[in-house]
Design an enzyme around this catalytic site. Structure first.
Site, PDB file in Angstrom:
ATOM      1  N   ALA A  64      37.876 -82.214 -33.937  1.00 48.38           N
ATOM      2  CA  ALA A  64      38.743 -83.031 -33.086  1.00 48.38           C
ATOM      3  C   ALA A  64      37.893 -84.125 -32.449  1.00 48.38           C
ATOM      4  CB  ALA A  64      39.367 -82.149 -32.010  1.00 48.38           C
ATOM      5  N   GLY A 107      37.713 -78.600 -35.864  1.00 52.14           N
ATOM      6  CA  GLY A 107      38.987 -78.896 -36.523  1.00 52.14           C
ATOM      7  C   GLY A 107      38.797 -79.304 -37.977  1.00 52.14           C
ATOM      8  N   GLU A 110      38.659 -76.111 -39.788  1.00 51.97           N
ATOM      9  CA  GLU A 110      40.034 -75.584 -39.785  1.00 51.97           C
ATOM     10  C   GLU A 110      40.900 -76.339 -40.792  1.00 51.97           C
ATOM     11  OE1 GLU A 110      40.353 -76.097 -35.510  1.00 51.97           O
ATOM     12  OE2 GLU A 110      40.631 -73.950 -35.252  1.00 51.97           O
ATOM     13  N   GLU A 130      32.940 -75.192 -31.358  1.00 54.82           N
ATOM     14  CA  GLU A 130      33.694 -75.429 -30.122  1.00 54.82           C
ATOM     15  C   GLU A 130      33.078 -74.765 -28.908  1.00 54.82           C
ATOM     16  OE1 GLU A 130      35.028 -74.677 -33.071  1.00 54.82           O
ATOM     17  OE2 GLU A 130      36.912 -75.751 -33.378  1.00 54.82           O
TER      18      GLU A 130
HETATM   19  N1  CAA Z   1      34.446 -86.641 -31.953  1.00 51.88           N
HETATM   20  C1  CAA Z   1      34.206 -87.939 -31.634  1.00 51.88           C
HETATM   21  N2  CAA Z   1      33.189 -88.658 -32.153  1.00 51.88           N
HETATM   22  C2  CAA Z   1      32.375 -88.034 -33.014  1.00 51.88           C
HETATM   23  C3  CAA Z   1      32.546 -86.690 -33.384  1.00 51.88           C
HETATM   24  C4  CAA Z   1      33.648 -85.990 -32.804  1.00 51.88           C
HETATM   25  N3  CAA Z   1      33.942 -84.708 -33.129  1.00 51.88           N
HETATM   26  N4  CAA Z   1      31.570 -86.347 -34.251  1.00 51.88           N
HETATM   27  C5  CAA Z   1      30.809 -87.458 -34.408  1.00 51.88           C
HETATM   28  N5  CAA Z   1      31.297 -88.471 -33.667  1.00 51.88           N
HETATM   29  C6  CAA Z   1      30.764 -89.824 -33.538  1.00 51.88           C
HETATM   30  C7  CAA Z   1      29.514 -89.838 -32.687  1.00 51.88           C
HETATM   31  O1  CAA Z   1      29.842 -89.862 -31.317  1.00 51.88           O
HETATM   32  C8  CAA Z   1      28.858 -91.116 -33.168  1.00 51.88           C
HETATM   33  O2  CAA Z   1      29.514 -92.206 -32.566  1.00 51.88           O
HETATM   34  P1  CAA Z   1      28.648 -93.446 -31.971  1.00 51.88           P
HETATM   35  O3  CAA Z   1      28.045 -94.085 -33.204  1.00 51.88           O
HETATM   36  O4  CAA Z   1      29.685 -94.293 -31.326  1.00 51.88           O
HETATM   37  O5  CAA Z   1      27.627 -92.872 -31.078  1.00 51.88           O
HETATM   38  C9  CAA Z   1      29.199 -91.133 -34.655  1.00 51.88           C
HETATM   39  O6  CAA Z   1      30.329 -90.273 -34.820  1.00 51.88           O
HETATM   40  C10 CAA Z   1      28.091 -90.577 -35.526  1.00 51.88           C
HETATM   41  O7  CAA Z   1      27.731 -89.305 -35.010  1.00 51.88           O
HETATM   42  P2  CAA Z   1      26.211 -88.816 -34.907  1.00 51.88           P
HETATM   43  O8  CAA Z   1      25.333 -89.969 -34.558  1.00 51.88           O
HETATM   44  O9  CAA Z   1      26.188 -87.632 -34.013  1.00 51.88           O
HETATM   45  O10 CAA Z   1      25.975 -88.437 -36.437  1.00 51.88           O
HETATM   46  P3  CAA Z   1      24.997 -87.353 -37.036  1.00 51.88           P
HETATM   47  O11 CAA Z   1      25.094 -87.502 -38.517  1.00 51.88           O
HETATM   48  O12 CAA Z   1      23.659 -87.401 -36.405  1.00 51.88           O
HETATM   49  O13 CAA Z   1      25.650 -85.914 -36.614  1.00 51.88           O
HETATM   50  C11 CAA Z   1      27.449 -84.333 -36.398  1.00 51.88           C
HETATM   51  C12 CAA Z   1      26.886 -85.557 -37.162  1.00 51.88           C
HETATM   52  C13 CAA Z   1      26.549 -83.107 -36.622  1.00 51.88           C
HETATM   53  C14 CAA Z   1      28.822 -84.076 -37.004  1.00 51.88           C
HETATM   54  C15 CAA Z   1      27.530 -84.635 -34.889  1.00 51.88           C
HETATM   55  O14 CAA Z   1      28.146 -85.891 -34.706  1.00 51.88           O
HETATM   56  C16 CAA Z   1      28.316 -83.622 -34.117  1.00 51.88           C
HETATM   57  O15 CAA Z   1      27.793 -82.571 -33.754  1.00 51.88           O
HETATM   58  N6  CAA Z   1      29.625 -83.908 -33.829  1.00 51.88           N
HETATM   59  C17 CAA Z   1      30.455 -83.037 -33.033  1.00 51.88           C
HETATM   60  C18 CAA Z   1      30.907 -81.823 -33.823  1.00 51.88           C
HETATM   61  C19 CAA Z   1      31.790 -80.910 -32.971  1.00 51.88           C
HETATM   62  O16 CAA Z   1      31.381 -80.416 -31.939  1.00 51.88           O
HETATM   63  N7  CAA Z   1      33.029 -80.665 -33.440  1.00 51.88           N
HETATM   64  C20 CAA Z   1      33.988 -79.835 -32.759  1.00 51.88           C
HETATM   65  C21 CAA Z   1      34.963 -80.695 -31.987  1.00 51.88           C
HETATM   66  S1  CAA Z   1      36.102 -79.715 -31.039  1.00 51.88           S
HETATM   67  C22 CAA Z   1      37.250 -79.210 -32.163  1.00 51.88           C
HETATM   68  O17 CAA Z   1      37.284 -79.615 -33.290  1.00 51.88           O
HETATM   69  C23 CAA Z   1      38.230 -78.162 -31.669  1.00 51.88           C
HETATM   70  C24 CAA Z   1      39.603 -78.572 -31.528  1.00 51.88           C
HETATM   71  O18 CAA Z   1      40.309 -78.773 -32.502  1.00 51.88           O
HETATM   72  C25 CAA Z   1      40.169 -78.712 -30.178  1.00 51.88           C
END
Ligand code: CAA
Length: 256
Positions: A64, A107, A110, A130
């Site tokens: 998400a 997500g 999922e 999460e």
């Molecule tokens: N939401 C919003 N933006 C995201 C994102 C997310 N889930 N994942 C990545 N991005 C954005 C980053 O903020 C970044 O944006 P900026 O360039 O503006 O800074 C861009 O995408 C690139 O991300 P990274 O620089 O972090 O890229 P990376 O290749 O080094 O890492 C990653 C990739 C491991 C996926 C890392 O971005 C990450 O850990 N993302 C979050 C993953 C996460 O926690 N997901 C769970 C979300 S909650 C959920 O899904 C539950 C629900 O349904 C309610």
């Protein structure tokens, strides 16, 4: 910008590409709505018999959109009606194949698990991180993951937020097939194409019974299976298929 692209590369197969590469295909509210509209429309499109869903090489979907939900209250989360978006996918009777490269997190994992078949690239990573954000999966992560790979492996992922590689996910039963990264979409399309050549009503009933039966006691699930199996004897495609077998010909199915 269109956050989900629809491509029709081969007959009867729809390819949906998540298109937020700058955000690792994070599932923004707009993207989830677009995905829902595509699934609702493809569900009743007779020219579509199988759906492949994919992201890009870096991410299937990173979950998400954290930026969009960072300040959200429970009431705002609830008002989004996200369950309707997910229901459009889970209730789709056309087979869904998730073609996963890169991250399938939260997500995104999922979403992959909404697929009936998951094809993963060698570098794909699956996880439910999460817990690290102080929340928990809300679109089936605690349930579908546990049912797919069992309590102990699922709990480790859910409670620590650790990821699983494609090879580990395959060994655990979360992934159907692991292929080289640059072959993921083609491999998924090839499976979709094989399914699309099958009689659509038989395909739909198999999907319906296999998924519904998982939530039922065995006796009830077997009864459901038997009834659906009898029902398919009334289809035109059953006659076409059996006649083609007897006459040693290649059948073309009508979907009736
Ligand atoms: N939401 C919003 N933006 C995201 C994102 C997310 N889930 N994942 C990545 N991005 C954005 C980053 O903020 C970044 O944006 P900026 O360039 O503006 O800074 C861009 O995408 C690139 O991300 P990274 O620089 O972090 O890229 P990376 O290749 O080094 O890492 C990653 C990739 C491991 C996926 C890392 O971005 C990450 O850990 N993302 C979050 C993953 C996460 O926690 N997901 C769970 C979300 S909650 C959920 O899904 C539950 C629900 O349904 C309610």
């Amino acid at each position: 910008m269109t956050t989900v692209l629809l491509e029709r590369k081969m007959p009867h197969v729809a390819l949906l590409r998540l298109n937020r590469p700058e955000a690792r295909n994070a599932l923004s509210p707009e993207l989830r709505l677009e995905l829902r509209e595509h699934f609702l429309s493809l569900s009743c499109d007779d020219t579509c018999r199988a759906i492949v869903i994919t992201g890009d090489m870096r991410a299937f979907a990173a979950g998400a959109d954290i930026k969009a939900m960072a300040d959200m209250t429970p009431a705002q989360m609830m008002a989004q009606g996200d369950e309707q978006n997910w229901a459009a996918i889970s209730q789709c009777l056309k087979p869904v194949i998730a073609a996963v490269n890169g991250y399938a997190l939260g997500g995104g994992c999922e979403l992959a698990m909404h697929g009936d078949i998951i094809v993963a690239g060698e570098s794909a990573k699956f996880g439910q991180p999460e817990v690290r954000l102080g929340i928990m999966p809300g679109a089936g992560g605690t349930q579908r993951l546990t049912r797919s790979i069992g309590k102990y492996r699922a709990m480790k992922m859910l409670l620590t937020g650790s990821t699983m590689s494609a090879t580990e996910a395959h060994a655990a039963g979360l992934v159907s097939e692991v292929v080289p990264d640059d072959e993921v979409v083609d491999a998924a399309l090839a499976i979709a194409s094989r399914i699309a050549a099958m009689p659509p009503l038989a395909v739909a009933e198999i999907k319906r019974v296999a998924l519904s039966g998982m939530d039922l006691p065995l006796d009830a699930a077997l009864m459901l299976e038997r009834r659906a199996a009898y029902l398919l004897f009334g289809t035109e495609d059953k006659t076409i298929a059996m006649r083609a077998f007897v006459e040693k010909k290649t059948p073309t199915f009508s979907g009736r």
